[in-house]
Design an enzyme around this catalytic site. Structure first.
Site, mmCIF file in Angstrom:
data_model
loop_
_atom_site.group_PDB
_atom_site.id
_atom_site.type_symbol
_atom_site.label_atom_id
_atom_site.label_comp_id
_atom_site.label_asym_id
_atom_site.label_seq_id
_atom_site.Cartn_x
_atom_site.Cartn_y
_atom_site.Cartn_z
ATOM 1 N N GLY A 81 58.717 37.117 32.310
ATOM 2 C CA GLY A 81 58.189 37.338 31.041
ATOM 3 C C GLY A 81 58.202 38.725 30.681
ATOM 4 C CB ALA A 82 59.840 41.654 31.804
ATOM 5 N N GLY A 83 60.904 39.663 28.998
ATOM 6 C CA GLY A 83 61.949 39.997 27.797
ATOM 7 C C GLY A 83 63.420 40.210 28.282
ATOM 8 C CG LEU A 84 64.078 42.400 30.991
ATOM 9 C CD1 LEU A 84 63.983 43.049 32.597
ATOM 10 C CD2 LEU A 84 64.926 43.215 30.079
ATOM 11 C CG ASP A 118 66.962 34.694 26.034
ATOM 12 O OD1 ASP A 118 67.540 35.268 24.944
ATOM 13 O OD2 ASP A 118 65.948 34.624 26.573
ATOM 14 C CB SER A 160 62.189 31.452 30.677
ATOM 15 O OG SER A 160 62.773 31.904 29.440
ATOM 16 N N PRO A 218 61.801 40.790 36.544
ATOM 17 C CG PRO A 218 60.781 42.598 35.374
ATOM 18 C CD PRO A 218 62.118 42.176 35.696
#
Ligand code: PMV
Length: 303
Positions: free
Chosen positions: A96-99, A145, A102, A94
């Site tokens: 914007g879920a911190g995964l 990231d 982006s 998903p």
């Protein structure tokens, strides 16, 4: 036509402290974002379409849409102009879920644009381009990231030395609970800067850095209870720094009550996702507890 991937990620330990030079332990998920470059008629715009995210943008550095600006920033960093190509993507995480969605997107886009330009997919070039996008979207980003979205696997990341890959004896199963609450990495990084006066010597940042070392040693030794204890402590510190929420606290508490070794928020916090490590026979109980709280979690194999 090749499909290019950027891996999603979780941070097991060390988020926020990593911005101040401490180590963080991160792992690629077994899913991410894939992009295929589809040439369009000459003169067509540089587009990006990800139906899974209802995302459809044209590269423009002055657009109101952050992803349109980010697409332009990646193309500019690669010096490819605005090629007539549609980047068509699919996402298994998903947004914007911190995964790491982006960074996964930026890495896959950079790789696809390089292929379209018939240039080598050199990791340093991909890093520079994806980092330009992350900088635009998240401000003071450590680069963790992007590093894991490119490399996959698992590793310890430091801001000044980059990612050091580690190999664990068996893949680790991590339960991931996307809370469904949106959050802003930039706002959370700013909140920690205020709480710590941006001083790397702040004792909470020092302890978070130490917990990464403890957890890495535990992981390499296959000591999951010790890993869980380090995760619980890290969550408490992050909460004290102001980046947890009542919902994230409740999801971690529910995981522990259902038999997890440990649980914490992952990534910037303020929303986003939680992670938990549990004995195999308790994983179903943890996922069921999250489901009762309205969160559809999943088990990922990392490492
Ligand atoms: O991208 P997120 O939301 O998973 O958070 C990244 C981790 C932080 O340490 C909070 C920021 C950074 O750039 O390292």
């Amino acid at each position: 036509m090749t499909t290019h991937v950027g891996w999603g990620k979780i941070i097991l330990l060390g988020e926020h402290a990593v911005v101040y030079g401490y180590p963080a332990l991160a792992a690629a998920l077994d899913r991410g974002v894939t992009i295929a470059p589809v040439p369009t008629p000459k003169g067509g715009p540089l587009r990006l379409d990800i139906p899974t995210w209802d995302l459809s943008v044209t590269a423009a550095s002055t657009s109101d849409h952050p992803v349109a600006r980010s697409l332009a920033a990646i193309a500019d960093a690669l010096d490819v102009g605005r090629p007539a190509v549609s980047l068509v993507g699919d996402a298994q995480i998903p947004p914007g879920a911190g995964l790491g969605s982006s960074a996964a997107l930026a890495v896959a886009v950079a790789r696809a644009l390089l292929e379209h330009a018939r240039r080598p997919l050199d990791p340093a070039t991909v890093t520079t381009a994806a980092s330009a996008s992350e900088q635009l979207l998240h401000g003071r980003a450590s680069g963790i990231d992007v590093a894991i979205a490119i490399a996959g696997g698992m590793g310890v990341f430091r801001r000044n030395t980059g990612l050091r890959r580690i190999t664990i004896p068996h893949p680790l199963r991590v339960l991931v609970g996307p809370s469904g609450s949106p959050r802003s990495t930039a706002a959370m990084v700013e909140r920690v800067a205020e709480a710590t006066h941006a001083a790397p010597s702040d004792e909470r940042l020092v302890e978070l850095g130490g917990l990464t070392d403890t957890a890495t040693a535990a992981l390499l030794a296959g000591n999951l209870p010790a890993l869980g204890t380090a995760m619980d402590r890290a969550h408490a510190i992050l909460d004290g720094l102001g980046v947890s929420t009542p919902q994230l606290d409740a999801l971690c508490e529910a995981a522990r009550a259902a038999g997890a070794y440990g649980a914490k928020l992952t990534g910037a916090g303020g929303g986003g996702a939680v992670i938990a490590i549990a004995p195999r026979e308790r994983e179903g109980d943890v996922l069921a507890a999250w489901r009762s709280a309205g969160v559809e979690g999943f088990a990922a194999r990392v490492g």
